[in-house]
Design an enzyme around this catalytic site. Structure first.
Site, PDB file in Angstrom:
ATOM      1  N   CYS A   2       0.855  -1.184   0.000  1.00  0.00           N
ATOM      2  CA  CYS A   2       0.000   0.000   0.000  1.00  0.00           C
ATOM      3  C   CYS A   2       0.892   1.235   0.000  1.00  0.00           C
ATOM      4  O   CYS A   2       2.058   1.169   0.314  1.00  0.00           O
ATOM      5  CB  CYS A   2      -0.889  -0.002   1.242  1.00  0.00           C
ATOM      6  SG  CYS A   2      -1.882  -1.486   1.353  1.00  0.00           S
ATOM      7  N   ARG A  27       2.718   1.615  -7.289  1.00  0.00           N
ATOM      8  CA  ARG A  27       2.841   0.497  -6.337  1.00  0.00           C
ATOM      9  C   ARG A  27       1.658  -0.461  -6.458  1.00  0.00           C
ATOM     10  O   ARG A  27       1.652  -1.522  -5.868  1.00  0.00           O
ATOM     11  CB  ARG A  27       2.915   1.048  -4.908  1.00  0.00           C
ATOM     12  CG  ARG A  27       4.192   1.790  -4.593  1.00  0.00           C
ATOM     13  CD  ARG A  27       4.078   2.466  -3.232  1.00  0.00           C
ATOM     14  NE  ARG A  27       4.041   1.498  -2.160  1.00  0.00           N
ATOM     15  CZ  ARG A  27       5.108   1.164  -1.423  1.00  0.00           C
ATOM     16  NH1 ARG A  27       6.280   1.696  -1.707  1.00  0.00           N
ATOM     17  NH2 ARG A  27       5.020   0.300  -0.453  1.00  0.00           N
ATOM     18  N   TRP A  79      -3.784  -1.906  -1.511  1.00  0.00           N
ATOM     19  CA  TRP A  79      -3.738  -3.126  -2.321  1.00  0.00           C
ATOM     20  C   TRP A  79      -4.278  -4.208  -1.416  1.00  0.00           C
ATOM     21  O   TRP A  79      -3.614  -4.594  -0.448  1.00  0.00           O
ATOM     22  CB  TRP A  79      -2.298  -3.395  -2.749  1.00  0.00           C
ATOM     23  CG  TRP A  79      -2.141  -4.470  -3.761  1.00  0.00           C
ATOM     24  CD1 TRP A  79      -2.337  -4.381  -5.098  1.00  0.00           C
ATOM     25  CD2 TRP A  79      -1.778  -5.844  -3.516  1.00  0.00           C
ATOM     26  NE1 TRP A  79      -2.095  -5.585  -5.714  1.00  0.00           N
ATOM     27  CE2 TRP A  79      -1.748  -6.507  -4.775  1.00  0.00           C
ATOM     28  CE3 TRP A  79      -1.458  -6.561  -2.371  1.00  0.00           C
ATOM     29  CZ2 TRP A  79      -1.430  -7.847  -4.905  1.00  0.00           C
ATOM     30  CZ3 TRP A  79      -1.135  -7.906  -2.496  1.00  0.00           C
ATOM     31  CH2 TRP A  79      -1.123  -8.531  -3.757  1.00  0.00           C
ATOM     32  N   ASN A 105       0.091   0.002   6.230  1.00  0.00           N
ATOM     33  CA  ASN A 105       0.645  -0.872   5.199  1.00  0.00           C
ATOM     34  C   ASN A 105       1.243  -2.054   5.936  1.00  0.00           C
ATOM     35  O   ASN A 105       2.037  -1.867   6.863  1.00  0.00           O
ATOM     36  CB  ASN A 105       1.726  -0.127   4.403  1.00  0.00           C
ATOM     37  CG  ASN A 105       2.297  -0.994   3.276  1.00  0.00           C
ATOM     38  OD1 ASN A 105       1.711  -2.003   2.896  1.00  0.00           O
ATOM     39  ND2 ASN A 105       3.448  -0.602   2.765  1.00  0.00           N
ATOM     40  N   GLY A 106       0.836  -3.270   5.575  1.00  0.00           N
ATOM     41  CA  GLY A 106       1.359  -4.457   6.267  1.00  0.00           C
ATOM     42  C   GLY A 106       0.212  -5.391   6.617  1.00  0.00           C
ATOM     43  O   GLY A 106      -0.899  -5.264   6.101  1.00  0.00           O
ATOM     44  N   GLU A 486      13.010 -14.519 -17.963  1.00  0.00           N
ATOM     45  CA  GLU A 486      12.722 -13.082 -17.773  1.00  0.00           C
ATOM     46  C   GLU A 486      11.872 -12.550 -18.914  1.00  0.00           C
ATOM     47  O   GLU A 486      10.922 -11.788 -18.697  1.00  0.00           O
ATOM     48  CB  GLU A 486      14.036 -12.309 -17.660  1.00  0.00           C
ATOM     49  CG  GLU A 486      13.894 -10.805 -17.559  1.00  0.00           C
ATOM     50  CD  GLU A 486      13.050 -10.330 -16.373  1.00  0.00           C
ATOM     51  OE1 GLU A 486      12.795 -11.135 -15.452  1.00  0.00           O
ATOM     52  OE2 GLU A 486      12.634  -9.169 -16.381  1.00  0.00           O
ATOM     53  N   LYS A 490       8.191 -10.811 -18.426  1.00  0.00           N
ATOM     54  CA  LYS A 490       7.840  -9.478 -18.951  1.00  0.00           C
ATOM     55  C   LYS A 490       6.545  -9.560 -19.749  1.00  0.00           C
ATOM     56  O   LYS A 490       5.639  -8.760 -19.584  1.00  0.00           O
ATOM     57  CB  LYS A 490       8.958  -8.944 -19.847  1.00  0.00           C
ATOM     58  CG  LYS A 490      10.200  -8.514 -19.127  1.00  0.00           C
ATOM     59  CD  LYS A 490      10.064  -7.230 -18.323  1.00  0.00           C
ATOM     60  CE  LYS A 490       9.671  -7.329 -16.910  1.00  0.00           C
ATOM     61  NZ  LYS A 490      10.430  -7.953 -15.893  1.00  0.00           N
ATOM     62  N   GLU A 493       3.423 -10.368 -17.526  1.00  0.00           N
ATOM     63  CA  GLU A 493       3.137  -9.289 -16.569  1.00  0.00           C
ATOM     64  C   GLU A 493       2.329  -8.162 -17.200  1.00  0.00           C
ATOM     65  O   GLU A 493       1.446  -7.589 -16.565  1.00  0.00           O
ATOM     66  CB  GLU A 493       4.469  -8.668 -16.114  1.00  0.00           C
ATOM     67  CG  GLU A 493       5.089  -9.247 -14.909  1.00  0.00           C
ATOM     68  CD  GLU A 493       6.171  -8.335 -14.393  1.00  0.00           C
ATOM     69  OE1 GLU A 493       5.991  -7.777 -13.317  1.00  0.00           O
ATOM     70  OE2 GLU A 493       7.201  -8.208 -15.089  1.00  0.00           O
ATOM     71  N   HIS A 509      10.906 -32.690 -22.912  1.00  0.00           N
ATOM     72  CA  HIS A 509      10.506 -33.459 -21.721  1.00  0.00           C
ATOM     73  C   HIS A 509       9.088 -33.134 -21.299  1.00  0.00           C
ATOM     74  O   HIS A 509       8.739 -33.256 -20.129  1.00  0.00           O
ATOM     75  CB  HIS A 509      11.501 -33.188 -20.588  1.00  0.00           C
ATOM     76  CG  HIS A 509      12.884 -33.651 -20.899  1.00  0.00           C
ATOM     77  ND1 HIS A 509      13.286 -34.968 -20.827  1.00  0.00           N
ATOM     78  CD2 HIS A 509      13.953 -32.964 -21.382  1.00  0.00           C
ATOM     79  CE1 HIS A 509      14.537 -35.070 -21.208  1.00  0.00           C
ATOM     80  NE2 HIS A 509      14.984 -33.873 -21.551  1.00  0.00           N
ATOM     81  N   LYS A 608       4.485  -2.842  -7.321  1.00  0.00           N
ATOM     82  CA  LYS A 608       5.903  -2.659  -7.621  1.00  0.00           C
ATOM     83  C   LYS A 608       6.771  -3.288  -6.541  1.00  0.00           C
ATOM     84  O   LYS A 608       7.831  -3.810  -6.824  1.00  0.00           O
ATOM     85  CB  LYS A 608       6.239  -1.166  -7.737  1.00  0.00           C
ATOM     86  CG  LYS A 608       7.689  -0.880  -8.076  1.00  0.00           C
ATOM     87  CD  LYS A 608       8.072  -1.465  -9.420  1.00  0.00           C
ATOM     88  CE  LYS A 608       9.534  -1.250  -9.734  1.00  0.00           C
ATOM     89  NZ  LYS A 608       9.942  -1.985 -10.970  1.00  0.00           N
TER      90      LYS A 608
HETATM   91  C1  AGP Z   1       9.389  -7.882 -12.147  1.00  0.00           C
HETATM   92  O1  AGP Z   1       9.001  -7.312 -13.388  1.00  0.00           O
HETATM   93  C2  AGP Z   1       8.261  -7.886 -11.152  1.00  0.00           C
HETATM   94  N1  AGP Z   1       7.722  -6.598 -10.956  1.00  0.00           N
HETATM   95  C3  AGP Z   1       8.594  -8.624  -9.886  1.00  0.00           C
HETATM   96  O2  AGP Z   1       8.849  -9.968 -10.231  1.00  0.00           O
HETATM   97  C4  AGP Z   1       9.816  -8.110  -9.086  1.00  0.00           C
HETATM   98  O3  AGP Z   1      11.004  -8.359  -9.792  1.00  0.00           O
HETATM   99  C5  AGP Z   1       9.872  -8.870  -7.758  1.00  0.00           C
HETATM  100  O4  AGP Z   1       8.700  -8.579  -7.036  1.00  0.00           O
HETATM  101  C6  AGP Z   1      11.105  -8.539  -6.916  1.00  0.00           C
HETATM  102  O5  AGP Z   1      11.096  -7.163  -6.603  1.00  0.00           O
HETATM  103  P1  AGP Z   1      12.435  -6.527  -5.937  1.00  0.00           P
HETATM  104  O6  AGP Z   1      13.514  -6.635  -6.963  1.00  0.00           O
HETATM  105  O7  AGP Z   1      12.059  -5.123  -5.629  1.00  0.00           O
HETATM  106  O8  AGP Z   1      12.735  -7.330  -4.717  1.00  0.00           O
END
Ligand code: AGP
Length: 613
Positions: A2, A27, A79, A105-106, A486, A490, A493, A509, A608
């Site tokens: 949050c 975020r 969130w 937040n938490g 990766e 991307k 996401e 496999h 984020k």
């Molecule tokens: C990556 O595109 C994502 N947003 C997510 O996997 C991110 O890399 C992951 O949450 C780790 O975040 P950090 O590097 O801030 O720890």
């Protein structure tokens, strides 16, 4: 996950709060709200959806944004973790009297027990959230001092929190506290701000104080009183944040993500600047704070991370094992923290985290430290919790990464990790000549990225051709295998297309059963070791009618002859190839998502920084 903002001072409080929330939008959130401390009451406005909805509600209720009168204000983007996204579950939350308001937040793990106790005392709850208990608890504990009441309440709480509190009893005052979720104080002239993330307040001050776990603070426009939970004063240094608010704006790009993809040459140049010494053919990473003897005694490296940062760690395994002959384990941070990992005193644990606030990675730091390991973090956010608790490490200097999909952090992480492997390699058997070659490789990375960026129109053309696909596979070998993972991350996401990354040899496999016409395969077939096997993998895919998009080294007609489409990557070493190749995949994902009209900077369900587990 949050976002929290608070303000005390002479500016328009509502405008400052809304501005801060907008800077935290990346975020991820599903609702937003604010509370204004007026002479004899607290006004609360909250809505579901975007911050814009909150702004419109305020305009409808007050007729303007420049509301005079409040002496302090707090605001929140939520969130959801407990209770669906709704107005009544949105923060701020009030106690029954309406005289205390909190944003949180938490996660409060014992909230049901606390809620039952408070209801038994006649306190009336209106939301389904865990956070609301804090408002009632602070009111319950109040005996004349807001900071003491907050401390007393938090002593009853199990879980994590970053909170801000205002009360009718304390005009012009905000009390904040942190345990597990970040809180930063912005030190202004005749004004003070608080936030969960420095990006919310960087437009107002470059002087900030990061609270530690267990800290509370009572702030006014002129004073900042920091104490621990036993109400004992503690001193915290004022840090100077090294990036300006303009850097966090879009600078004319359609999305933060495209801006951050395109600024990677500069970001990587910043990450490597001044960190290599041709004279000694090694890297200079003072933040590790390790003597050469301590480095020589490292007999194992454990990397703990999540998501994109985990993929960077997987790439680094190839670097360290080849250049420094050090065995490396790469662990998903949540797995590491709970499986009672074997850590010896000569283990070097490297947590990797762009935000420096990822809950599972922070827990991995604490687990490693408890077992006596040397912990050296790779973070991008200066002063972040993982950076501070690790005690040593290397900042990426990539600048603020606002897009939820991580891009420049990854390329800076890989560049820094290659320099770390050089350092440890030269601390062992890597020759001076080979060290100089790695220095050349690292120095070549910004230029390689620029060359790929010059080809973005060709990549966009390919993206448009395949944007309608429902499934994608990404395959690679060697240090391009994590790049395949990766690239798939991307795409899924930001475009919401199902995409899977696999080691190319793994296809046969099982996954190959899913290949058919309409299921594109992105094959990383750069001219580096493993390319010959990739040719076979491409042919396997074609035999199942899957179209193949191949990355290939400039001029490689052999690959061009068997792939349906080619993304050309400049000639470079196998280690350097990781970066231009991932940049090509970042662009491919971006243009596919753009073609599909997706949100891109704030994808659904994502945040984020995952500061809760
Ligand atoms: C990556 O595109 C994502 N947003 C997510 O996997 C991110 O890399 C992951 O949450 C780790 O975040 P950090 O590097 O801030 O720890």
């Amino acid at each position: 996950m949050c976002g929290i903002v608070g303000y005390v001072g002479n500016r328009s409080i509502v405008k400052t709060l809304l501005d801060g929330l907008k800077r935290l939008e990346y975020r991820g959130y599903d609702s937003a709200g604010l509370a204004l401390l007026e002479a004899d009451k607290i006004q609360v406005v909250k809505t579901i959806g975007k911050v814009k909805n909150l702004e419109n509600r305020i305009l409808n209720e007050y007729g303007e944004i420049e509301i005079a009168g409040p002496s302090a204000g707090i605001a929140h983007t939520r969130w959801a973790t407990h209770g669906a996204p709704s107005e009544r579950n949105a923060h701020p939350h009030l106690d029954s009297s309406g005289r205390f308001a909190i944003v949180h937040n938490g996660i409060i793990e014992n909230y049901l027990e606390l809620k039952s106790h408070l209801q038994g005392k006649g306190r009336v709850f209106v939301s389904e959230t865990d956070s609301e208990v804090l408002a009632h608890l602070i009111a319950e504990c109040y005996e004349g001092d807001l900071l003491s009441a907050t401390a007393a309440a938090l002593k009853k709480v199990h879980g994590t929190y970053g909170i801000a509190v205002i009360a009718v009893t304390d005009p012009g005052t905000i009390v904040v506290a942190r345990h597990g979720s970040p809180i930063v104080i912005g030190v202004g002239n005749g004004e003070t701000l608080i936030a969960s993330d420095v990006s919310a307040i960087a437009a107002y001050t470059q002087r900030v104080i990061y609270l530690n776990d267990g800290d509370l603070a009572k702030i006014t426009a002129e004073t900042i009183d920091i104490r621990n939970i036993e109400n004992i004063p503690v001193s915290r240094e004022i840090a100077h944040i090294d990036w300006n608010p303009e850097a966090a704006e879009k600078s004319g790009y359609d999305h933060f993500m495209l801006k951050e993809i395109c600024e990677q040459p500069e970001a990587v140049a910043n990450a490597i600047r001044g960190r290599m010494d041709k004279g000694s053919a090694t890297a200079i990473l003072a933040g590790l704070n390790m003597t050469t003897r301590e480095m020589a005694q490292v007999n194992r490296i454990v990397i703990a991370a999540c998501g994109t940062s985990l993929h960077a760690g997987m790439v680094a395994q190839y670097f360290f094992e080849e250049l420094a002959s050090i065995p490396v384990d790469v662990e998903q941070a949540a797995e590491f923290r709970y499986r009672n990992p074997i850590i010896e005193p000569n283990s070097l644990v490297i947590p990797i985290s762009q935000s420096g606030e990822t809950a599972d990675t922070l827990a991995a730091v604490r687990e490693a430290a408890n077992k006596g390991a040397i912990v050296a973090a790779l973070c991008n956010v200066v002063g972040s919790t993982i950076a501070r608790e690790s005690g040593r490490g290397i900042y990426l200097h990539a600048g603020p990464e606002i897009g939820v999909a991580s891009t420049k952090a990854f390329t800076c992480q890989v560049s820094v990790l290659l320099m770390m492997a050089l350092l440890f390699g030269r601390n062992r058997r890597l020759s001076r000549e080979d060290g100089l070659k790695i220095i050349d490789d690292v120095n070549s990375i910004p230029g390689l990225i620029s060359q790929v960026l010059e080809r973005k129109e060709a990549i966009e053309k390919i993206a448009k051709k395949y944007a309608g696909a429902k499934d994608f596979f990404y395959i690679g070998r060697g240090c391009l295998y994590p790049v395949a993972l990766e690239g798939a991350l991307k795409l899924k996401e930001i475009s919401y297309i199902h995409a899977e990354g696999y080691h190319a040899a793994e296809l046969k496999h099982g996954p190959i059963a899913l290949l058919e016409a309409g299921v594109p395969v992105v094959a990383l077939a750069n001219n580096i070791p493993g390319k010959d096997k990739m040719i076979g993998n491409i042919q396997e895919c074609h035999a199942r009618q899957s179209p193949v998009i191949a990355t290939a080294t400039d001029g490689d007609n052999e690959i061009a002859g068997i792939a349906d489409d080619v993304i050309w990557i400049p000639e470079c070493s196998k280690f350097a190839a990781v970066v231009p190749t991932v940049v090509a995949l970042q662009l491919l994902a971006y243009y596919i998502a753009k073609e599909r009209g997706c949100e891109i900077d704030q994808p659904r369900n994502l945040a984020k920084s995952v500061t809760v587990e």
